[in-house]
Design an enzyme around this catalytic site. Structure first.
Site, PDB file in Angstrom:
ATOM      1  N   TYR A 179      29.899  24.646  24.853  1.00  0.00           N
ATOM      2  CA  TYR A 179      29.920  25.609  23.525  1.00  0.00           C
ATOM      3  C   TYR A 179      30.256  27.082  23.952  1.00  0.00           C
ATOM      4  O   TYR A 179      29.545  27.599  25.051  1.00  0.00           O
ATOM      5  CB  TYR A 179      28.557  25.482  22.863  1.00  0.00           C
ATOM      6  CG  TYR A 179      28.406  24.222  22.133  1.00  0.00           C
ATOM      7  CD1 TYR A 179      29.499  23.465  21.680  1.00  0.00           C
ATOM      8  CD2 TYR A 179      26.958  24.192  21.463  1.00  0.00           C
ATOM      9  CE1 TYR A 179      29.000  22.463  20.907  1.00  0.00           C
ATOM     10  CE2 TYR A 179      26.667  23.010  20.740  1.00  0.00           C
ATOM     11  CZ  TYR A 179      27.876  22.178  20.398  1.00  0.00           C
ATOM     12  OH  TYR A 179      27.768  21.017  19.390  1.00  0.00           O
ATOM     13  N   HIS A 219      27.899  13.285  24.749  1.00  0.00           N
ATOM     14  CA  HIS A 219      28.486  14.065  23.719  1.00  0.00           C
ATOM     15  C   HIS A 219      29.636  13.272  22.858  1.00  0.00           C
ATOM     16  O   HIS A 219      29.429  13.252  21.503  1.00  0.00           O
ATOM     17  CB  HIS A 219      29.420  15.305  24.250  1.00  0.00           C
ATOM     18  CG  HIS A 219      29.710  16.341  23.106  1.00  0.00           C
ATOM     19  ND1 HIS A 219      29.623  17.620  23.587  1.00  0.00           N
ATOM     20  CD2 HIS A 219      29.429  16.701  21.894  1.00  0.00           C
ATOM     21  CE1 HIS A 219      29.696  18.392  22.497  1.00  0.00           C
ATOM     22  NE2 HIS A 219      29.473  17.551  21.403  1.00  0.00           N
ATOM     23  N   ARG A 220      30.323  12.621  23.632  1.00  0.00           N
ATOM     24  CA  ARG A 220      31.379  11.676  22.781  1.00  0.00           C
ATOM     25  C   ARG A 220      31.592  10.335  23.713  1.00  0.00           C
ATOM     26  O   ARG A 220      31.749  10.531  24.979  1.00  0.00           O
ATOM     27  CB  ARG A 220      32.735  12.319  22.761  1.00  0.00           C
ATOM     28  CG  ARG A 220      32.611  13.237  21.607  1.00  0.00           C
ATOM     29  CD  ARG A 220      34.118  13.915  20.918  1.00  0.00           C
ATOM     30  NE  ARG A 220      34.041  14.635  20.094  1.00  0.00           N
ATOM     31  CZ  ARG A 220      34.092  14.161  18.902  1.00  0.00           C
ATOM     32  NH1 ARG A 220      34.158  13.141  18.226  1.00  0.00           N
ATOM     33  NH2 ARG A 220      34.011  15.181  17.722  1.00  0.00           N
ATOM     34  N   LEU A 275      27.500  21.152   6.336  1.00  0.00           N
ATOM     35  CA  LEU A 275      27.884  22.088   5.367  1.00  0.00           C
ATOM     36  C   LEU A 275      29.119  22.242   4.845  1.00  0.00           C
ATOM     37  O   LEU A 275      29.430  23.001   3.956  1.00  0.00           O
ATOM     38  CB  LEU A 275      27.304  23.489   5.593  1.00  0.00           C
ATOM     39  CG  LEU A 275      25.762  23.676   5.539  1.00  0.00           C
ATOM     40  CD1 LEU A 275      25.433  25.096   6.357  1.00  0.00           C
ATOM     41  CD2 LEU A 275      25.214  23.710   4.220  1.00  0.00           C
TER      42      LEU A 275
END
Length: 309
Positions: A53, A124-125, A218
């Site tokens: 990030y 993470h993936r 969202l």
């Protein structure tokens, strides 16, 4: 400082000053303090990081805030993710679940955060070259040294989790998936897409007590104030109904969007990433809303753009 604990998770991808090579500034750390305070005041105690990030700056800025206010360590919990490697002199962007990469990644995470342990490490993936025994070795080493408490995954399907779990001596405790009113495959695959390779992921998580965390929850503000010019009819109609429900329940539109996820019996925990204190508060109102079955299905039908089969 905190109210009753919220089911929401705060995602820290927007912290650290942006996806660039500029150093972390004092105003970036100040923003972290504001975000932490706003989240804790709403009962949000779990903070979600990843080593990539803002190229590591999100963890660095968060760690500086913790060093400035060490008492916060008793107020919050931290999870972080590893396994994604950006393109470098060795190769292209790739995923890496090798023992050495996982262990070294955690050491770097702890150093940036300035802590000795994180509550949960998420892979993470999915790495197509994953060797489950290598992952198990890394996890055992990290848990034995006290650097991580738990192991989670991100973006994995039921088959991948089951295979990985077969080599582990510790349970997978969470799976972070993209889930929202605009990302519906996790629902559709159990209703219309019976040949899907990811069929049964929700059921596997529920049967094995794996917490489901929803990223992208969202829909990037699509139903809570974003300009809808040019959007398809199903999106506009969904946004209209979200506003109607928000007025009915006397809450924000964000709360309705998140409450739709939380209404699912899998006890989904949405991850939010806004850095605006008023929007964090708006999101936290979701914990006060329980949509009826009819309201839930109305939102689902509107979002998918067709009635149920």
């Amino acid at each position: 400082m905190t109210q009753s604990q919220s089911t929401l998770i705060y995602g820290c991808m927007g912290l650290g000053g942006g996806w660039n090579d500029q150093p972390v500034r004092s105003e970036d750390v100040k923003k972290v303090h504001t975000v932490i305070d706003s989240a804790l005041e709403c009962g949000i105690r779990l903070f979600d990081h990843a080593d990539i990030y803002t190229f590591g700056k999100a963890e660095q800025a968060f760690g500086q805030a913790l060093r400035e206010r060490p008492e916060l360590a008793n107020e919050l919990r931290i999870q972080s993710k590893c396994g994604i490697r950006f393109a470098d002199e060795l190769g292209p962007k790739r995923y890496d679940f090798s023992t050495s990469w996982i262990v070294s990644s955690v050491d770097s995470i702890l150093s940036r955060l300035g802590v000795e342990q994180i509550d949960t490490l998420l892979l993470h993936r999915p790495d197509p070259l994953m060797v489950v025994d290598e992952v198990a070795s890394a996890v055992a080493t990290l848990q034995a040294s006290g650097k991580i408490k738990n192991l989670g995954v991100s973006n994995m399907n039921a088959h991948q989790m089951s295979y990985l779990q077969s080599a582990l001596s510790t349970p997978i405790v969470c799976n972070q998936m993209e889930m929202s009113l605009t990302k519906l495959d996790w629902l559709e695959e159990g209703i219309t897409e019976f040949s899907s390779s990811t069929l049964g992921t929700l059921e596997y998580c529920q049967a094995n007590n794996i917490e489901i965390q929803a990223w992208g929850s969202l829909s990037q503000g699509l139903f809570s104030g974003r300009d809808l010019n040019g959007q398809p009819d199903n999106i506009v109609r969904t946004a209209t109904y979200v506003r109607e429900l928000a007025e009915h329940y006397h809450v924000s539109s964000e709360a309705i969007v998140l409450a739709w996820l939380q209404r699912h019996p899998a006890n989904i925990r949405p991850v939010i990433g806004t850095t605006a204190p008023h929007r964090i508060k708006a999101c936290a109102q979701s914990d006060t809303v329980t949509l009826s079955r009819e309201q839930w299905y109305t939102l689902y039908e509107l979002a998918r753009g067709a009635e149920m089969p």
